[in-house]
Design an enzyme around this catalytic site. Structure first.
Site, mmCIF file in Angstrom:
data_model
loop_
_atom_site.group_PDB
_atom_site.id
_atom_site.type_symbol
_atom_site.label_atom_id
_atom_site.label_comp_id
_atom_site.label_asym_id
_atom_site.label_seq_id
_atom_site.Cartn_x
_atom_site.Cartn_y
_atom_site.Cartn_z
ATOM 1 N N HIS A 7 0.793 -1.232 0.000
ATOM 2 C CA HIS A 7 0.000 0.000 0.000
ATOM 3 C C HIS A 7 0.821 1.276 0.000
ATOM 4 C CE1 HIS A 7 -4.166 -1.452 0.472
ATOM 5 N NE2 HIS A 7 -3.635 -2.467 1.123
ATOM 6 N N LYS B 96 -8.156 14.356 3.649
ATOM 7 C CA LYS B 96 -6.949 13.529 3.716
ATOM 8 C C LYS B 96 -6.440 13.484 5.144
ATOM 9 C CE LYS B 96 -6.355 13.095 -0.801
ATOM 10 N NZ LYS B 96 -6.490 11.789 -1.424
ATOM 11 N N ARG B 97 -5.839 12.348 5.531
ATOM 12 C CA ARG B 97 -4.963 12.397 6.696
ATOM 13 C C ARG B 97 -3.818 13.350 6.350
ATOM 14 N NH1 ARG B 97 -5.123 8.349 10.731
ATOM 15 N NH2 ARG B 97 -3.505 9.555 11.768
ATOM 16 N N LYS C 109 0.913 14.454 0.845
ATOM 17 C CA LYS C 109 -0.429 14.780 0.338
ATOM 18 C C LYS C 109 -0.578 16.278 0.057
ATOM 19 C CE LYS C 109 -2.582 10.852 2.746
ATOM 20 N NZ LYS C 109 -3.106 10.052 1.636
ATOM 21 N N THR D 232 -8.654 6.344 -2.593
ATOM 22 C CA THR D 232 -10.037 5.919 -2.872
ATOM 23 C C THR D 232 -10.999 7.082 -2.642
ATOM 24 O OG1 THR D 232 -10.148 5.010 -0.620
ATOM 25 C CG2 THR D 232 -9.734 3.458 -2.409
ATOM 26 N N LYS E 26 -14.513 8.306 -4.711
ATOM 27 C CA LYS E 26 -15.801 8.651 -4.087
ATOM 28 C C LYS E 26 -16.291 10.007 -4.573
ATOM 29 C CE LYS E 26 -14.306 5.954 -0.145
ATOM 30 N NZ LYS E 26 -13.487 6.030 1.068
#
Length: 839
Positions: free
Chosen positions: A378, A569-570, A575, A673, A677
């Site tokens: 992952h 997001k975390r 990110k 993901t 969505k």
């Protein structure tokens, strides 16, 4: 003007069209009252709202139980191959509404509660989120369980029943503060304790090599108590099982200790054992080496493998009779999928069982293990890869360390034969990393011990073959596969956005819920004014509803005609929430009357020990404080930070979003993901060519996404040539102004140097090259605002995106896992319901 339909009424249209008479409302009311009066209230004269929720949950659960039992009977009769999905995280969210949708019960339940004078939405809001995950990894596991049941696969999810899930986040004076998530304090109506399947798990001790074989002795024992939760498929009467283990101390106290007064301490020491399942580790994309975490990983693996072997050996429903004694056929009947490296100990544990208990030869045992296990990677971030110190292993799991050493010896012998004299390759590929402290590389263990290794988006799978696991790919290219992630359309469309689900069903029918690829049929209507109008109307209704929710629950007023620009997001530097933040500051600095009204919505959480992430949260809240109180800007620019993001909040914000921020540095996000969505729910994506964004652009057409910035090759070239943040800082006036404001205390007037660490990191130590993509990002945001001013063209682009979502169903992902890794065939066949005659 007619009153708009509620979400319940919309879901009735899409979820239960033509099924209104199937379930007897009178029976539901009878069962509800039975549960309320005999199960819950008993000696009390008054029921609370929570009692009403539990009565409804138990009534719905009644409809699950018969199907659950019949499903297990069906599996034992057919004896199919079973897949065991091992994950340390299952981020399930709420269960009630999802169950009603999948069982086609929502219409009847809504009518029954209405007749009883109750509000369905109020009851649903009482349910606690099952937050047993940090983010994408755990939510993916939840979607996979839904799809495995919906595709008729004999599947089981195995994990830990954490007493405290992902922490509750509070924002106090702009800073994140964590509180324990006591999600079980009122009980959980969806789980069933199964003490008859309690299993012992051993720790510590020592290893004896005897003529009769190897023995692991003098161990400390912890009991694993399983709790089962039913997982219903979509309208096929299949109900699979998620089994979560809870740690319990054994009751055998030492009488000698008792006689000298040690009884109290002996009882108190039970907590040490039970701490194993007490709390979810809250780190996402960070490896934190702690003995308790390694205990958790072995605990779930050891208990699960005992269960797997027990179920393999007995084939009759409810029988303890041993039918199979030869474990050589295990790979024909069992597939074990390792969700990341957290359950990697399944490989040495299965070897231990086969060698020490079943007395197989090494060669035979290793063949069974490698044909049974498969591994999903992952992340490519080095700090996220698990490496456990050998000293910790030696103390906690001495027998497993011996087995890993032997696996490594044989593995390196093979590599040495293939590449004679290449000592550097042996060092790179070893399971044991040398250094000041020797460590076991768990990813290497997973690759060597599995027959399949997959990434979770095509670009991610290509990167691990080309870089992270290049040596292993060269040796065993047949092992490496790609399985692009997906999401379940049941929860992430039908349940959370019934208005959009209904608009789609009116054009192309309802079968797309089972076969999301049918969404491509929407392209026939891309120029249809009525579809354009309907989709725009649904989006506006969702925005109005979310605006009302914000005002009610957060006391925040926003302009629902603004563009909702959302980053969920975390917090992690890769990110690049900081890039988003720099855009907000730039927009604020150049704000004029011609600028579009914007609402920037942030829902980040930081791992408790991640200093930079917490500082980023503080910066976002500080920018919001200045922007939101600027009278010149008014309600035309708002920065909203919502605390305590969970699945249930996602189900509200995602349908209301206009723009989805997917702006990680190319080559760092494995898949994502959340991006899927948002796309499915009619938000457009601004993003880099990273993770699943690449395939989203292929499916919808790159011209229908806002793609900007460096590609993976550009990032690699910059890594080779050097990244100089100061060059961008000195060259781009808007960027320099924003950074100077942050550094000079414009957003922190009471503490001018509050953000000095962020400034220093961005200017001198930024691994993720925020400034390198700043110009391209700002220009791309200008394109976004220009298009948003043309609602018809914006909505046509939305339709292209929704039509391109078919690939991103978790049903497609699981079908590929089943056929290409597990050797199983999915099926849309319905099994008989409990009240149907047996075949």
């Amino acid at each position: 003007m007619p009153k708009p339909l509620t979400d319940q009424e919309k879901r009735k249209q899409i979820s239960v069209r033509g099924l209104a008479g199937v379930e007897n409302v009178s029976d539901l009311k009878t069962n509800f009252n039975r549960h309320l009066h005999f199960t819950l209230v008993k000696d009390r004269n008054v029921a609370t709202k929570r009692d009403y929720y539990f009565a409804l949950a138990n009534t719905v659960r009644d409809h699950l139980v018969g199907r659950w039992i019949r499903t297990q009977q069906h599996y034992y009769e057919k004896d199919p191959k079973r897949v065991y999905y091992l994950s340390l995280e299952f981020y399930m969210g709420r269960t009630l509404q999802n169950t009603m949708v999948n069982l086609a019960l929502e219409n009847a339940c809504d009518e029954a509660t209405y007749q009883l004078g109750l509000d369905m939405e109020e009851l649903q809001d009482i349910e606690e989120d099952a937050g047993l995950g940090n983010g994408g990894l755990g939510r993916l596991a939840a979607c996979f369980l839904d799809s495995m049941a919906s595709l008729g696969l004999a599947a089981y999810g195995y994990g830990i029943r954490y007493e405290f899930g992902i922490f509750n986040q509070k924002i106090v004076n702009g800073w994140q503060v964590e509180e324990a998530d006591d999600w079980l304090r009122y009980g959980n109506p969806w789980e069933k304790a199964r003490p008859e399947y309690m299993r012992p798990v051993h720790f510590y001790g020592r290893v004896e090599h005897t003529p009769e074989g190897v023995k692991w002795v003098d161990t400390q024992v912890v009991l694993a108590l399983p709790y089962d939760t039913p997982v219903p498929g979509y309208r096929n009467n299949v109900v699979n099982t998620m089994r979560l283990w809870s740690a319990k101390a054994p009751c055998d106290f030492n009488l000698k200790d008792f006689n000298v007064g040690g009884y109290i301490q002996a009882v108190l020491d039970r907590n040490l054992a039970e701490n194993i399942s007490r709390v979810l580790y809250p780190n996402d994309n960070f490896f934190e080496g702690k003995e308790l975490r390694l205990k958790q990983e072995y605990f779930v693996v050891a208990a699960t493998l005992q269960d797997i072997v027990r179920r393999f050996k007995s084939s009759k429903f409810g029988s303890t009779e041993v039918v199979r004694v030869d474990l050589s056929t295990l790979p024909d009947k069992v597939a074990i999928q390792l969700n990341d490296t957290h359950p990697a100990l399944a490989i040495p544990e299965l070897m231990r069982i086969l060698l020490d208990t079943e007395h197989q030869t090494w060669e035979k045992a290793w063949d069974i293990v490698t044909r049974t296990c498969a591994y999903t990677n992952h992340t490519v971030l080095p700090e996220a890869l698990e490496r456990w110190p050998i000293d910790l292993f030696q103390n906690l799991l001495p027998r497993h360390l011996e087995i890993i050493f032997e696996i490594n010896r044989r593995h390196l012998e093979r590599i040495a034969n293939l590449y004679p004299g290449d000592h550097d390759r042996l060092r790179r590929m070893s399971l044991v990393e040398e250094g000041d402290q020797k460590k076991i590389n768990m990813a290497h263990l997973c690759i060597v011990g599995s027959h399949a290794v997959n990434g979770v988006a095509r670009i991610h799978s290509d990167i691990i073959k080309a870089t992270l696991f290049k040596d292993f790919y060269e040796v065993d290219p047949h092992k490496f596969q790609n399985k692009t992630n997906g999401i379940t359309p049941r929860r992430w469309l039908v349940m959370c956005n019934p208005g959009l689900a209904e608009v789609i069903a009116e054009r192309i029918g309802e079968d797309y819920i089972r076969d999301l690829g049918q969404l491509k049929n929407l392209l026939e209507f891309v120029d249809d004014d009525s579809l354009i109008r309907d989709i725009a109307k649904v989006k506006q209704e969702n925005k109005l509803k979310f605006s009302a929710y914000l005002e009610e629950h957060y006391k925040v007023k926003i302009n629902p005609n603004s563009m909702f620009d959302v980053q969920v997001k975390r917090i992690h530097e890769y990110k690049r929430q900081l890039l988003n933040c720099l855009h907000i500051i730039t927009l604020y600095n150049h704000f004029g009357i011609h600028v579009l009204p914007y609402v920037f919505l942030h829902f980040p959480q930081a791992a408790p020990g991640y200093h930079t992430a917490k500082l980023i949260i503080r910066l976002i809240t500080a920018v919001g404080d200045i922007v939101n109180h600027d009278e010149v800007v008014g309600d035309r620019l708002k920065v909203i930070f919502l605390e305590n993001y969970k699945v249930t909040l996602a189900e509200k914000i995602i349908p209301a979003s206009d723009l989805s921020e997917q702006i990680s540095t190319a080559g760092t996000e494995a898949s994502g993901t959340g991006n899927m969505k948002f796309m499915l729910n009619g938000a457009l994506t601004i993003g880099t060519m990273d993770g699943a964004n690449v395939e989203m652009a292929e499916e919808a057409g790159e011209e229908n996404l806002f793609i900007f910035g460096m590609r993976v090759d550009d990032v690699d070239a910059m890594d080779k040539n050097g990244y100089d943040a100061m060059e961008y800082y000195n060259r781009i006036p808007e960027l320099k102004l924003a950074m100077d404001q942050i550094a000079g205390g414009y957003f922190s007037p009471d503490q001018h140097d509050l953000f000095k660490d962020i400034v220093n990191m961005l200017l001198h130590h930024d691994r993720f090259k925020v400034f390198a993509d700043y110009e391209a990002y700002i220009k791309c945001q200008d394109k976004v605002s220009a298009l948003y001013k043309n609602p018809k063209e914006w909505t046509k682009m939305v339709i292209h995106n929704i039509a391109g979502c078919g690939k991103f169903s978790s049903d497609r992902t699981i079908s590929q896992y089943a056929r290409e890794i597990w050797g199983m065939e999915p099926s849309l066949e319905r099994i008989p319901a409990p009240d149907d005659p047996r075949q």
